[in-house]
Enzyme design. Structure first.
Site, PDB file in Angstrom:
ATOM      1  N   GLU A 130       0.892  -1.269   0.034  1.00  0.00           N
ATOM      2  CA  GLU A 130       0.065  -0.125  -0.064  1.00  0.00           C
ATOM      3  C   GLU A 130       0.737   1.311   0.013  1.00  0.00           C
ATOM      4  OE1 GLU A 130      -2.481  -0.353   3.458  1.00  0.00           O
ATOM      5  OE2 GLU A 130      -3.240  -1.942   3.197  1.00  0.00           O
ATOM      6  N   GLU A 132       1.647   5.127   0.062  1.00  0.00           N
ATOM      7  CA  GLU A 132       0.989   6.360   0.135  1.00  0.00           C
ATOM      8  C   GLU A 132       2.187   7.494  -0.296  1.00  0.00           C
ATOM      9  OE1 GLU A 132      -0.999   5.336   4.303  1.00  0.00           O
ATOM     10  OE2 GLU A 132       1.088   6.165   4.570  1.00  0.00           O
TER      11      GLU A 132
END
Length: 471
Positions: A130, A132
């Site tokens: 994930e 960011e």
């Protein structure tokens, strides 16, 4: 695809340029381009020469000649180039020995997958990162002998809530409160959607995108999990699509872990599972979090080797502006269900076998994904082989524990220098199966110390003037 398939694809899509890409050791994509007429089947065996001494972490000048060998399975059309361009990711080969290059991060990832198979523990490692990142409107930075500064600006930045923007329309996400409002507070929805479409055009399945916690344009886009090397390839495409879509809109994107003071940094939580014969070896109904013993030992390996791993998964001085105590940072070397203050978490969104995985929350997107994913897999394998006990899970808020409850909880080191020392002392687990080599680890440590640790250590920090100028 085969080389013939690639040539057919180039013809069908009207490619006029062929772009060959590979990754340097710190983790940036490099490339050069060929005329379409150079795309022949021989290209896939003969390769194309380049100067390895000009690439960070690669060859010395007296042994600089290297070859790029395109991987036909990676062929796709670039979604940003004006001239139709076919892209292939390459492996690196020594032209004298015709052996794949031991410092090529992509080759290390391929060796890690092969080593997993050789152990008979599992035949597939699935990875789901994930990433960011921040999207800014302006970034300036400079440092010389007598000055040093950085300046960030964003139309979303809460610091602009009082700025005369002729007119200022408000809707600036408050510090630490940007997860995740609808537009007009979220001003980046359409840009993220374009990023998703660009990713899907190059073959990346995307699950979700949203605004993240920090003000000033922190975002997240989540890819569907895949096998280790393929996912590392996709991370490179991910960053490429994010940066180029932002640029198309007159903005700039960064994967720097901690660009903004006193707001959330950017992590790269990595979901991991091992499969064998189509079965998830991490799943066992009835145990803690429905985890198998294999999964717990895998976590044990991650937690035991975490200080050394950080030299590869959180590998910048800026990483340790994010990994500090007391700020929702995954520095506590424990595991837990649901608890996001632990370094390792067991997501409980689904109870199905297919969904069972562990989430390691310490990595950040400044890493070289090929090296980071490989190192985590090697630590997990070591944990399984040695049956390393991860200890008891901690399901309380780690930041609210009493001192007597925290005294036995290990925490991560607090600087790049410390984790490089940890890697120097603890890297035998990486050498198994010749996945990482002593030469690569030594080169990595020396590069980081010389080019990152020392330059930061030698320069005065702007805040030191506020602290000490009148002393």
């Amino acid at each position: 695809m085969t080389p013939k398939d690639v040539i057919t694809l180039a013809n069908e899509r009207g490619a006029k340029i062929v772009d060959l890409r590979f990754i340097d050791m710190p983790g940036l994509w490099q490339h050069f381009s060929l005329s379409r007429r150079e795309l022949t089947e021989d290209l896939f065996t003969d390769g194309v020469g380049f100067d390895g001494s000009s690439i960070r972490g690669f060859q010395a000048i007296h042994e600089s000649d290297m070859l790029l060998i395109p991987d036909p399975a990676t062929a796709t059309m670039d979604p940003f180039m004006t001239v139709p361009t076919l892209v292939m990711i390459c492996n690196i080969m020594d032209p004298v020995t015709r052996q794949l290059y031991s410092r090529d991060p992509r080759y290390i990832a391929q060796k890690a997958e092969a080593y997993l198979t050789s152990t008979a523990i599992a035949d597939t490692a699935f990875v789901g990162p994930e990433l960011e990142f921040f999207i800014f409107d302006n970034i300036r930075f400079d440092q010389s002998y007598q000055h040093g500064f950085y300046f960030i600006d964003s139309e979303e930045g809460f610091w602009n809530s009082g700025k005369d923007e002729k007119p200022n329309l408000g809707y600036k996400p408050r510090y630490k409160q940007a997860y995740f409002p609808v537009p007009p507070m979220d001003k980046l929805h359409d840009i993220r959607s374009e990023m998703v479409l660009a990713m899907e055009s190059v073959g990346i399945p995307v699950e979700v995108h949203h605004h993240e916690v920090a003000t000033a344009g922190q975002c997240e886009i989540d890819m569907k999990f895949d096998t280790l090397t393929k996912m590392a390839d996709r991370v490179q495409w991910f960053k490429y699509c994010v940066k180029n879509t932002a640029r198309k809109h007159g903005k700039t994107a960064t994967f720097m872990p901690k660009p903004i003071f006193q707001d959330n940094g950017s992590g790269m939580h990595v979901h991991q599972s091992l499969w064998k014969g189509g079965k998830n070896t991490f799943w066992e109904l009835g145990g803690y979090g429905d985890l198998s013993a294999t999964a717990r030992y895998y976590i044990g390996g991650l937690l035991k080797h975490a200080p050394a791993l950080c030299a590869l998964i959180a590998p910048t001085t800026n990483s340790y502006r994010r990994l500090v105590p007391g700020y929702e940072a995954p520095i506590n070397l424990v595991y837990s269900q649901r608890n996001r203050s632990a370094a390792a978490r067991i997501p409980l969104y689904s109870k199905s076998e297919r969904a069972k995985r562990i989430e390691f929350r310490t990595p950040d997107p400044s890493c070289n994904a090929y090296l980071a994913f490989s190192a985590m897999l090697m630590a997990g394998i070591d944990g399984i082989q040695k049956k390393i006990d991860p200890g008891q899970p901690v399901d309380k808020d780690l930041y609210e524990l009493e001192p007597e409850e925290t005294k036995d909880i290990r925490q991560l080191p607090g600087s790049l220098e410390e984790v490089l020392n940890a890697l120097e002392a603890d890297h035998e687990f990486l050498l198994k199966g010749d996945v990482f080599t002593p030469d690569l680890i030594d080169t990595w440590i020396k590069y980081k110390r010389k080019n990152e640790v020392d330059p930061i250590r030698l320069r005065p920090h702007p805040w030191e003037f506020a602290l000490y100028y009148d002393i």
